[in-house]
Design an enzyme around this catalytic site. Structure first.
Site, PDB file in Angstrom:
ATOM      1  N   ASP A  32       6.117   4.103 -10.419  1.00 37.31           N
ATOM      2  CA  ASP A  32       5.926   3.253  -9.239  1.00 37.31           C
ATOM      3  C   ASP A  32       4.505   3.498  -8.739  1.00 37.31           C
ATOM      4  O   ASP A  32       4.193   4.561  -8.215  1.00 37.31           O
ATOM      5  CB  ASP A  32       6.974   3.613  -8.175  1.00 37.31           C
ATOM      6  N   ARG A  72      13.018 -20.877 -13.474  1.00 35.49           N
ATOM      7  CA  ARG A  72      13.364 -19.454 -13.509  1.00 35.49           C
ATOM      8  C   ARG A  72      12.530 -18.665 -14.518  1.00 35.49           C
ATOM      9  O   ARG A  72      12.460 -17.443 -14.462  1.00 35.49           O
ATOM     10  CB  ARG A  72      14.847 -19.311 -13.814  1.00 35.49           C
ATOM     11  N   LYS A 114       2.993  -4.972  -0.770  1.00 35.34           N
ATOM     12  CA  LYS A 114       2.151  -4.101   0.050  1.00 35.34           C
ATOM     13  C   LYS A 114       0.690  -4.548  -0.035  1.00 35.34           C
ATOM     14  O   LYS A 114       0.344  -5.562   0.528  1.00 35.34           O
ATOM     15  CB  LYS A 114       2.356  -2.642  -0.389  1.00 35.34           C
ATOM     16  N   TYR A 133      10.677   6.598  -3.770  1.00 38.82           N
ATOM     17  CA  TYR A 133      11.046   5.658  -2.714  1.00 38.82           C
ATOM     18  C   TYR A 133      12.576   5.674  -2.553  1.00 38.82           C
ATOM     19  O   TYR A 133      13.310   5.570  -3.548  1.00 38.82           O
ATOM     20  CB  TYR A 133      10.550   4.282  -3.169  1.00 38.82           C
TER      21      TYR A 133
HETATM   22  C1  LIG Z   1       7.929  -0.853  -0.338  1.00 40.68           C
HETATM   23  C2  LIG Z   1       8.045  -0.093  -1.582  1.00 40.68           C
HETATM   24  C3  LIG Z   1       8.819  -0.570  -2.633  1.00 40.68           C
HETATM   25  C4  LIG Z   1       9.690  -1.805  -2.498  1.00 40.68           C
HETATM   26  O1  LIG Z   1       8.998  -2.986  -2.295  1.00 40.68           O
HETATM   27  P1  LIG Z   1       9.735  -4.246  -1.631  1.00 40.68           P
HETATM   28  O2  LIG Z   1       8.834  -5.370  -1.940  1.00 40.68           O
HETATM   29  O3  LIG Z   1       9.871  -3.910  -0.184  1.00 40.68           O
HETATM   30  O4  LIG Z   1      11.078  -4.383  -2.275  1.00 40.68           O
HETATM   31  C5  LIG Z   1       8.836   0.152  -3.807  1.00 40.68           C
HETATM   32  N1  LIG Z   1       8.151   1.292  -3.939  1.00 40.68           N
HETATM   33  C6  LIG Z   1       7.401   1.788  -2.955  1.00 40.68           C
HETATM   34  C7  LIG Z   1       6.661   3.068  -3.166  1.00 40.68           C
HETATM   35  C8  LIG Z   1       7.334   1.130  -1.738  1.00 40.68           C
HETATM   36  O5  LIG Z   1       6.623   1.649  -0.739  1.00 40.68           O
END
Ligand SMILES: *Cc1c(COP(=O)(O)O)cnc(C)c1O
Length: 393
Positions: free
Chosen positions: A184, A59, A209, A112
């Site tokens: 973010d 962990r 992503k 988001y």
């Molecule tokens: C997809 C996304 C997230 C979340 O990511 P996950 O891996 O799907 O939890 C956070 N911020 C933005 C801007 C996103 O497009």
């Protein structure tokens, strides 16, 4: 080699093959148990609350996490990275690292959606005062700072229609008031937006992503500018039981090697598609930060090194059944969530959903498009065929 390497080079050479028996890729360490050498070592480890060095339990990370975390920290110019099991948990972990009951936090209205819902439903219930601010506020955010303001959460460009925030101006105010900034940075990626050099304290990525880049795993990453914040985030991740899995981290490390070349191509393709979309009679508006008419373009050009493959098109009002037929007819654009992989995707959405400060002049359907790595002429032909359903005379 001691010569300073440029980014593309350091991504390709992010680990030393000779440290892993000559193999060019780092090994994947799978495991829960890690054996201590002796009681002395166990006792020393128990005294290190962050358990950073040579983790002795699954962990707390593995040697595989170390390669990825240090590569990303280097790219962002931070002191360290914490990985979590997905992008959303990277956001929730970094928020929970800094806020407590009674604190006031400022969150961009354009974040988001699951970030917004977490603030509204979880943080608010824990006694945190959550206030949303218009993303274009820039340096005027100083008017919203209160005695108990603990942090400002940013996302630039915003989710949905890509509002560009004046990140340096907001961070300057935050710094003046001793307030933490978390951004973010998923759309900007560590290559196209240098969050930390623009003043952000904590840069968060849905590595799911573009960093992973192949739609085959989920991972979150939190990069901190300063040791003290890194310790807070690392501690929060340990307390919450958050940790990226070794296999996912391996895929993200592999993704980093080709991130630069993939992003350049996504950008080229998306720019072409955006320009084509603007010419179509069924289209009312295209939102893509690299278009000169995009709101906040001057800030985008000033602060970003590039644009990724995610854009939004708004159609002229038309019959919903015809719009659905258009979307259903697409063969190369899958109807699905997420983005950043090699494949093209679309998803219809309502830009006004849970928005407080959006003046939305359009009546037609908004469609988010991720432009993948297929031949752009095939992608255009696919849309051209679909647009026959919604053609305006
Ligand atoms: C997809 C996304 C997230 C979340 O990511 P996950 O891996 O799907 O939890 C956070 N911020 C933005 C801007 C996103 O497009």
């Amino acid at each position: 080699m001691t010569r300073k390497k440029r980014i593309d080079t350091s991504l390709v050479h992010l680990c030393d093959p000779m440290e892993q028996r000559g193999f060019v890729n780092p090994p994947v360490y799978l495991g829960s148990t890690v054996i201590y050498r002796d009681v002395d070592e166990l006792e020393t480890m128990n005294q290190d609350p962050l358990r950073r060095k040579d983790p002795r339990y699954g962990r707390f990370g593995t040697p595989s996490s170390h390669t990825f975390e240090s590569a990303l920290a280097q790219l962002e110019g931070g002191v360290g990275t914490v990985t979590t099991n997905c992008g959303l948990s990277a956001i929730t972990t970094s928020l929970l690292a800094f806020v407590k009951a009674g604190d006031h936090i400022l969150v961009a209205d354009s974040v988001y959606l699951p970030t917004k819902i977490f603030c509204l439903e979880v943080l608010a219930d824990l006694g945190v005062y959550v206030e949303f601010y218009p993303p274009e506020i820039g340096g005027h955010i100083d008017r919203l700072i209160r005695q108990n303001t603990r942090l400002i959460f940013l996302e630039s460009p915003g989710s949905g229609i890509y509002e560009i925030q004046d990140v340096p101006a907001i961070c300057e105010v935050a710094k003046r008031f001793g307030v933490i900034t978390i951004l973010d940075n998923t759309w900007g990626t560590p290559l196209f937006f240098k969050a930390i050099s623009h003043g952000v304290n904590v840069s968060v990525h849905a590595a799911t992503k573009y960093i992973v880049g192949h739609a085959d795993s989920m991972l979150g990453a939190i990069v901190c500018k300063e040791e003290q914040d890194f310790a807070s985030v690392r501690k929060a991740a340990i307390r919450l039981g958050q940790n990226g899995s070794p296999n996912d981290i391996y895929l993200a490390t592999r993704g980093l090697r080709t991130l630069s070349v993939r992003l350049q191509h996504h950008q080229k393709q998306a720019t072409k598609l955006a320009q084509w979309l603007e010419q179509q009679s069924s289209v009312e508006r295209v939102y893509y930060p690299a278009l000169p008419e995009h709101p906040g373009y001057e800030i985008f050009i000033r602060d970003f090194k590039g644009a990724c493959g995610l854009l939004t098109v708004v159609f002229r009002p038309c019959d919903k059944a015809l719009m659905n037929s258009m979307i259903n007819s697409l063969e190369l654009f899958g109807l699905g969530h997420s983005w950043g992989g090699f494949e093209s995707l679309v998803v219809p959405f309502d830009p006004l959903y849970k928005r407080q400060y959006l003046n939305w002049p359009h009546k037609g359907q908004a469609l988010r498009i991720h432009v993948g790595l297929e031949d752009i002429n095939d992608l255009i032909a696919d849309l051209e065929h679909g647009f026959k359903y919604i053609a305006k005379p």
